[in-house]
Structure formats: C-alpha cells, structure tokens
Design a protein around this motif. Structure first.
Motif, mmCIF file in Angstrom:
data_model
loop_
_atom_site.group_PDB
_atom_site.id
_atom_site.type_symbol
_atom_site.label_atom_id
_atom_site.label_comp_id
_atom_site.label_asym_id
_atom_site.label_seq_id
_atom_site.Cartn_x
_atom_site.Cartn_y
_atom_site.Cartn_z
ATOM 1 N N GLY A 314 0.819 -1.200 0.000
ATOM 2 C CA GLY A 314 0.000 0.000 0.000
ATOM 3 C C GLY A 314 0.852 1.247 0.000
ATOM 4 N N LEU A 315 0.211 2.377 -0.239
ATOM 5 C CA LEU A 315 0.869 3.677 -0.228
ATOM 6 C C LEU A 315 -0.048 4.706 0.414
ATOM 7 C CD1 LEU A 315 2.557 4.212 -3.731
ATOM 8 C CD2 LEU A 315 3.716 3.956 -1.533
ATOM 9 N N ALA A 316 0.564 5.633 1.127
ATOM 10 C CA ALA A 316 -0.138 6.812 1.621
ATOM 11 C C ALA A 316 0.425 8.006 0.856
ATOM 12 C CB ALA A 316 0.060 6.983 3.117
ATOM 13 N N VAL A 317 -0.408 8.657 0.067
ATOM 14 C CA VAL A 317 0.046 9.707 -0.844
ATOM 15 C C VAL A 317 -0.588 11.026 -0.427
ATOM 16 C CG1 VAL A 317 0.188 10.443 -3.245
ATOM 17 C CG2 VAL A 317 0.177 8.006 -2.699
ATOM 18 N N SER A 318 0.223 12.067 -0.399
ATOM 19 C CA SER A 318 -0.277 13.421 -0.172
ATOM 20 C C SER A 318 0.076 14.273 -1.381
ATOM 21 C CB SER A 318 0.338 14.022 1.094
ATOM 22 O OG SER A 318 1.752 14.128 0.964
ATOM 23 N N GLY A 319 -0.788 15.255 -1.659
ATOM 24 C CA GLY A 319 -0.574 16.087 -2.839
ATOM 25 C C GLY A 319 -0.753 15.316 -4.129
ATOM 26 N N ALA A 320 -1.616 14.307 -4.125
ATOM 27 C CA ALA A 320 -1.784 13.444 -5.293
ATOM 28 C C ALA A 320 -2.419 14.197 -6.450
ATOM 29 C CB ALA A 320 -2.637 12.229 -4.929
ATOM 30 N N THR A 321 -2.023 13.820 -7.669
ATOM 31 C CA THR A 321 -2.656 14.320 -8.892
ATOM 32 C C THR A 321 -3.100 13.115 -9.712
ATOM 33 O OG1 THR A 321 -0.507 14.421 -10.016
ATOM 34 C CG2 THR A 321 -1.304 16.433 -8.951
ATOM 35 N N VAL A 322 -4.297 13.206 -10.281
ATOM 36 C CA VAL A 322 -4.889 12.075 -10.992
ATOM 37 C C VAL A 322 -5.473 12.570 -12.313
ATOM 38 C CG1 VAL A 322 -6.522 10.155 -10.858
ATOM 39 C CG2 VAL A 322 -5.484 11.044 -8.765
ATOM 40 N N SER A 323 -5.261 11.798 -13.380
ATOM 41 C CA SER A 323 -5.821 12.110 -14.688
ATOM 42 C C SER A 323 -7.246 11.570 -14.773
ATOM 43 C CB SER A 323 -4.958 11.503 -15.795
ATOM 44 O OG SER A 323 -5.083 10.093 -15.795
ATOM 45 N N PRO A 324 -8.019 11.985 -15.789
ATOM 46 C CA PRO A 324 -9.401 11.489 -15.907
ATOM 47 C C PRO A 324 -9.507 9.982 -16.026
ATOM 48 C CG PRO A 324 -9.106 13.433 -17.271
ATOM 49 C CD PRO A 324 -7.758 13.068 -16.757
ATOM 50 N N ASP A 325 -8.484 9.305 -16.590
ATOM 51 C CA ASP A 325 -8.551 7.861 -16.730
ATOM 52 C C ASP A 325 -7.863 7.125 -15.580
ATOM 53 O OD1 ASP A 325 -5.973 8.541 -17.305
ATOM 54 O OD2 ASP A 325 -5.820 7.364 -19.152
ATOM 55 N N GLY A 326 -7.549 7.850 -14.485
ATOM 56 C CA GLY A 326 -7.065 7.202 -13.274
ATOM 57 C C GLY A 326 -5.565 7.088 -13.135
ATOM 58 N N ARG A 327 -4.779 7.705 -13.997
ATOM 59 C CA ARG A 327 -3.333 7.619 -13.876
ATOM 60 C C ARG A 327 -2.840 8.604 -12.819
ATOM 61 N NH1 ARG A 327 -0.814 6.482 -19.889
ATOM 62 N NH2 ARG A 327 -2.570 5.293 -20.699
ATOM 63 N N LEU A 328 -1.976 8.113 -11.964
ATOM 64 C CA LEU A 328 -1.434 8.936 -10.890
ATOM 65 C C LEU A 328 -0.230 9.717 -11.399
ATOM 66 C CD1 LEU A 328 -1.644 6.324 -7.996
ATOM 67 C CD2 LEU A 328 -3.012 8.398 -8.211
ATOM 68 N N GLY A 329 -0.205 11.019 -11.121
ATOM 69 C CA GLY A 329 0.911 11.852 -11.527
ATOM 70 C C GLY A 329 2.059 11.751 -10.548
ATOM 71 N N ALA A 330 3.260 12.122 -11.026
ATOM 72 C CA ALA A 330 4.468 12.053 -10.202
ATOM 73 C C ALA A 330 5.148 13.413 -10.149
ATOM 74 C CB ALA A 330 5.426 10.992 -10.746
ATOM 75 N N GLY A 331 4.355 14.450 -9.927
ATOM 76 C CA GLY A 331 4.908 15.787 -9.873
ATOM 77 C C GLY A 331 5.766 16.028 -8.638
ATOM 78 N N LYS A 332 6.389 17.225 -8.594
ATOM 79 C CA LYS A 332 7.295 17.540 -7.486
ATOM 80 C C LYS A 332 6.575 17.641 -6.156
ATOM 81 C CE LYS A 332 10.558 20.066 -10.427
ATOM 82 N NZ LYS A 332 11.250 21.359 -10.663
ATOM 83 N N VAL A 337 4.573 7.468 0.965
ATOM 84 C CA VAL A 337 5.297 6.583 1.875
ATOM 85 C C VAL A 337 4.606 5.217 1.863
ATOM 86 C CG1 VAL A 337 6.111 8.445 3.361
ATOM 87 C CG2 VAL A 337 3.914 7.363 3.833
ATOM 88 N N SER A 338 5.388 4.189 2.141
ATOM 89 C CA SER A 338 4.854 2.832 2.152
ATOM 90 C C SER A 338 3.863 2.660 3.291
ATOM 91 C CB SER A 338 5.989 1.812 2.285
ATOM 92 O OG SER A 338 6.921 1.974 1.239
ATOM 93 N N ALA A 339 2.876 1.821 3.063
ATOM 94 C CA ALA A 339 1.853 1.544 4.067
ATOM 95 C C ALA A 339 1.395 0.099 3.898
ATOM 96 C CB ALA A 339 0.665 2.502 3.918
ATOM 97 N N ARG A 340 0.599 -0.345 4.829
ATOM 98 C CA ARG A 340 0.106 -1.717 4.785
ATOM 99 C C ARG A 340 -0.899 -1.870 3.647
ATOM 100 N NH1 ARG A 340 -4.435 -4.256 6.274
ATOM 101 N NH2 ARG A 340 -4.320 -6.457 6.894
ATOM 102 N N GLY A 341 -0.787 -2.980 2.941
ATOM 103 C CA GLY A 341 -1.733 -3.283 1.884
ATOM 104 C C GLY A 341 -2.932 -4.039 2.424
ATOM 105 N N ALA A 342 -3.712 -4.616 1.538
ATOM 106 C CA ALA A 342 -4.897 -5.385 1.920
ATOM 107 C C ALA A 342 -5.003 -6.592 1.013
ATOM 108 C CB ALA A 342 -6.166 -4.534 1.820
ATOM 109 N N ALA A 343 -5.429 -7.704 1.582
ATOM 110 C CA ALA A 343 -5.675 -8.905 0.780
ATOM 111 C C ALA A 343 -6.931 -8.699 -0.054
ATOM 112 C CB ALA A 343 -5.824 -10.121 1.688
#
Length: 621
Positions: A314-332, A337-343
């Motif tokens: 899992g991931l905990a993301v702050s300042g996330a940017t997302v495109s209309p088709d669901g792609r996560l941006g990688a801006g500055k 940070v890593s987080a626990r995932g889920a089964a």
C-alpha cells in the motif's frame, strides 16, 4: 533485410519528401520502398546508414531518436535531393508517435493555446456554445478527404502517396489542436503499412476500427459544440488535477508491450473508496524492459517500493494528482510513503468482487468501446470468483474455460503470447487443474459470449496473488497434475449465434482491403437484405443496401461521360454501417453477461427485442 531498424520519422517529414517528388517518381515510390526495405543498414550512434547500391548510401540522422527535419535524410546519389530514395526511406521507416506513457507527464490543466490562424469569435457570441474554428474545420475536412481516399482505394491501392496525404493531414490537424483525429490518422497509416508488408499481427478489424474512428471524428468536428467538441478534439497531453491525500491498496502489476516497440509495466491500485488508479512506467525497450522495470522503484514521491511490491502493498500519498482515466501523476509536490496493503478478501478490495458481473461488464464496455472518449475515464477490468473447468480449443488456439458465480461459462484468454512473458505458460498450467476455485482479475473482451483476458489471480494454494504476466506458477502449486482438454462448448443459442448480421459486417470489412470498386461488383444484395430483415433487423438491411448501392453508383453527364465517383457519399454509408455493427456488438456483449430469470446462462435477447431505434440513434451520434 535491414540489420538495424530504421528510426521513426516525423509525419511532416515524410509528407514533405513525398510532395516534392515529380509525378513520374511518385509512380515508382511503392516499388522503391519495397526495394529499399531489403537493403542492408547499420547504425552508428544517432545515424542509420542504408546501402542503396555499391556506390550510394543513404543516411537518416535521428537526434533524440526521431528524424525531425527533411535535412536529416541525406542521399548520396546523383539525383539527390530530388531523388526517390529519401522519400522511400521515410515511407519505410515507422511514423514517430508520442510514447504511450512518457507523453503523458503530469501537467496542470491549462487552457489550450489558440492557433495563430484560428479566427477569434465575434464579440456577440461570448455566451454561445463553443464551436470549431474555421481552421479546425478545414483540417477536419482534409482528414475526411484523405480517409475517404484510403477507403476508396483499399489497402492494395493506398500506397506511399495516399499515406503521405494522411500524414500531412494529421500534422495539420495536430497544429490546429485536433490531437484525437491526428492520432487516428497515424494509426491508419501504421496499420496500412503493416497490411501491405504482410505483418502477421495485422488484423483487418483493427483497420476498420481505426478508419471509422478517423472518419467519425473528422465528421463530428464540424457539428459538435461545447463539451462534445472538447471530447472530439481530444488532448495532446493528459491533464492531471489535484486529488488531495489518498490511501492506496495494491492489486496487481501487468507487463505492457506495444507494437511500436515500447515496454514497461502498469501497476493497478485502489483507493479506500474502491476507485481504481494506475502507476505506469513505459518507454522504448519491448518485453525485456517490461521484465526489468517490474523490479524498479515506482516513480511516485519518495516511495522505495518496486512495481511488484506495490501490487501487493500500500501507499499513503499526499498532494496526489490524478488524470481522468485514473493515472497517478508524479509531480514535485507528490509525497508517498509505504503503508500496509490489503488482501483481496479484505476491505476495501473485497468490495470490487461484490458487484454483479453484469454490472461490471456494462461499466467496462464504456471504456472498451471502439469509439469511446479517450478522456472518458472508467476501467475495463472485471473482478470475478470462478471455478476452473479446463482448456477448450478455439479457431485461434486454446483458452481456459471457467464457471463464474451464477453458473455461466467464461472464457479466459491469454493477454500476450510473447514467450518472454508468463501469460501463456501460466494459463495452460491452470487448465490442468479443473475444479480449482480462484479469485481473478481480467480485462473484458467485447464478444457475444462472456470472455476475458486473464491478468491476475489468487494463488491456487490460497496464499497471496499471482501476476500472471510476471510470476510463474509451478506444477507443485496446483492440486491436480493433469486434466483432459475439453472440446469447446456450444455457443448460446441467442442472437449472437444465429443472427445474419455478419452479412453486413463482412461487407464492411471487405471494403477495407479491396476498396469501393470491389464492393460495387457484388451486384444485387436483395436476398441478403431480405434475410437480415426477416431476423428483425430492418436498420441493418437498409444499411447493407445503401452501402452496396453507393459503391456501385456511377453517374454520367449530359453527354454520357462518367462523372467522378462520390467518395464522400460512399464514405458516409460505410461509416454508418461500421458504427452500427460496433453498437450491435457491444449490445450483444452486454446481453451475454446478463443473467436470465430461469438461471444465469445468459443468452442474448431475441432479434425482435433488439432496440433498433436506440442503436440507430447511437450510430448517428
């Protein structure tokens, strides 16, 4: 054959070189392309040299990997630069297109700049709906004319000259801010070249879809306005909008290998609300790069997780940017940070499997539609609980048959036959374990029967998950070491099995390789039209008659001389028929996933129950 692959050439470069040829050399261009493709070539840095003959060499200079100007193609023959060799080399090389992922770097959503040639709207039209500018309509008309000419000539007649006209129209459309239509034109050129070269991966259905997308988009530019016009124009760069803080749970990672030579991976994650997003890394490199990138760190904030690890963590993301088709941006400004995932059996991921398959199929169809809005968003993934039944033989090979919840069969096909990837081996190994219950993730394949491309599944032992393109199952992982191969079960006896709609579909497809003239020689199709009409499809019967009539029509003037053929009228008839058959195919696919009252064996509705008026409205739109 060329020892070194030719570098991609910008569309405007190819078009300019062909346009500068004399009429005599244009007639020799296709033969020159074939001859040049068989000559030896070698690469030295950014330059590829082709040995034309014992005394002549031709050089393609590609700084940055793309031949960007006419001066980058240099020939040493006596007729240069007016020789046919430069144009032949540009036509033999692949067309430069933006990379699938790299061209979509995060950017702020800003208004597109206006073209210098676009006329400004009058002051009194500020409150009126936005319409295409005259320059955009002219560019769309050029695309329509070039596409109609390809349809008129067919694959055999659409040589380098016709392709260069499409490339010129595509370049102009991109300058006029019509990237969707320009991209469709480049797809048509790529498929035409694959068809003429005898590429085994070429399919006529792909060229039908690309041509219909090109003609349909070009036609709609002049009639659309407001939000519809924005969708028709498309976007040169994918917009990313701020989405605050996100808690992401990994689902799986799939390898991505494109026909243009790009390779990488795409990792699917879900938010705490169940919304699907992706993190990708695709660049030139093919299947080898896809396998290597899977173990590289994800380009998202400061995360040290690899793509394989993110698919299960899992991931905990702050300042996330997302495109209309669901792609996560990688801006500055993105922090992760890593987080626990889920089964897959835990929330929030378990909710993805709780939606009925019929509802999932309808949702996926919105994004898998042949002519869907590229920025429409949505996912084409289905989440199912199945019981494996074994392998079944089909005309195209073998696939895995499974029983979905509700007791109806689903066919699970291989995502990629590339031997470097694990898709084929894993699917055939799963076919030897009938009775195994799995939780799977697949991509919907529009068909008149339930069909998926298998991407990931729970481990047969119940511990963890398997990325079927990257991880390799072992025989020891399966409960049953061997099982027979079953013959394919009969198809449902509904509309998809007995409908004569194929009589219209095959005429639509026959036009693409053979051209209008071949279709015009069919003569009377009254018998076929009557058969379609008896099945309850009057719209299809009318479209077939109109298509063949338009192909055969040749008017004469007052002196009995033949007038030029009506390419626009024929293209309109063909486009209407192509869009109609696509709408019917999507309707059949949705009906195949719909359970019946007596049981879940989903049979499509009877022909007399088809909503023909609604379909006709869809085609016209």
């Amino acid at each position: 054959m060329n020892a070194a692959p030719l570098p991609p050439v910008a569309p405007e470069v190819t078009a300019t070189l062909v346009e500068h040829l004399s009429p005599r050399l244009r007639k020799r261009l296709d033969a020159a392309v074939t001859k040049l493709g068989a000559r030896p070539a070698h690469r030295d840095g950014d330059t590829v040299t082709i040995v034309v003959d014992d005394e002549t060499e031709l050089r393609l200079h590609a700084p940055g990997g793309v031949v960007a100007t006419v001066d980058d193609v240099v020939c040493g023959c006596l007729l240069a630069p007016a020789c046919v060799h430069r144009a032949a080399a540009a036509c033999a090389a692949p067309t430069a297109v933006p990379a699938p992922e790299l061209a979509d770097q995060p950017t702020r959503a800003v208004p597109e700049p206006a073209s210098a040639t676009d006329s400004a709207p009058p002051p009194d039209s500020v409150s009126s709906p936005e319409v295409a500018s005259p320059a955009q309509r002219a560019a769309a008309d050029a695309l329509w004319s070039a596409g109609a000419a390809v349809l008129e000539a067919g694959v055999d007649g659409a040589g380098a000259v016709a392709q260069s006209a499409l490339l010129r129209a595509a370049h102009t459309a991109r300058l006029r801010h019509l990237p969707r239509a320009a991209g469709a034109a480049l797809s048509v050129v790529t498929l035409l070249r694959a068809a003429r070269a005898g590429d085994p991966s070429y399919r006529t259905a792909d060229l039908v879809t690309a041509l219909a997308e090109l003609l349909g988009t070009a036609h709609r530019v002049g009639t659309a306005y407001g939000a519809e016009l924005a969708a028709v124009r498309g976007r040169a760069r994918r917009p990313y909008s701020p989405d605050g803080s996100l808690r992401l749970y990994g689902l799986f990672t799939e390898p991505v290998v494109t026909d243009s030579g790009h390779g990488g991976v795409r990792t699917w994650v879900a938010t705490s609300e169940g919304r699907l997003c992706t993190v990708g890394d695709v660049a030139p490199g093919g299947a080898g790069r896809a396998l290597g990138v899977a173990d590289r760190a994800v380009r998202l904030g400061d995360s040290a997780l690899t793509h394989r690890e993110l698919g299960r963590a899992g991931l905990a993301v702050s300042g996330a940017t997302v495109s209309p088709d669901g792609r996560l941006g990688a801006g500055k400004g993105v922090r992760a940070v890593s987080a626990r995932g889920a089964a897959w059996t835990e929330q929030p991921l378990a909710s993805l499997w709780e939606t009925p398959p019929s509802e999932q199929a309808v949702r996926a169809l919105r994004s898998t539609s042949r002519y869907a809005d590229p920025d429409g968003g949505g996912s084409d993934l289905l989440f199912l609980d199945v019981e494996l039944l074994g392998a079944v033989r089909e005309s195209g090979g073998a696939c895995l048959l499974a029983r979905c919840e509700g007791d109806f069969p689903v066919r699970l096909a291989v995502a990629d036959d590339n031997p470097a990837l694990a898709h084929r081996d894993n699917l055939m190994l799963l076919a030897t374990a009938p009775g195994t219950r799995l939780r799977i993730i697949g991509r919907l394949v529009p068909a008149p029967h339930p069909r998926l491309i298998l991407l990931a599944c729970s481990h047969p032992t119940g511990e963890g998950t398997i990325d079927l393109g990257l991880d390799r199952l072992r025989r020891a992982d399966l409960p049953d070491p061997a099982a027979p191969v079953y013959p394919a079960p009969p198809q449902p006896g509904g509309t998809g099995a007995h409908s004569p709609l194929y009589l219209l579909e095959r005429r639509v497809e026959q036009t693409v390789p053979a051209g209008r003239a071949a279709l015009g020689m069919l003569g009377d199709v009254t018998t076929e039209a009557r058969r379609i009409r008896r099945a309850g499809l009057p719209t299809a019967a009318g479209l077939l008659t109109a298509l063949v009539t338009s192909a055969a029509r040749r008017d004469r003037d007052l002196f009995g001389r033949l007038l030029p053929v009506d390419t626009d009228g024929f293209a309109t008839s063909w486009l209407t028929a192509a869009r109609y058959t696509a709408a019917v195919a999507e309707s059949l696919c949705a009906a195949a996933w719909e359970p019946t009252r007596e049981g879940p064996a989903a049979a499509p509705p009877a022909p007399d129950q088809w909503p023909e008026r609604a379909m006709a409205k869809t085609v016209q739109g």
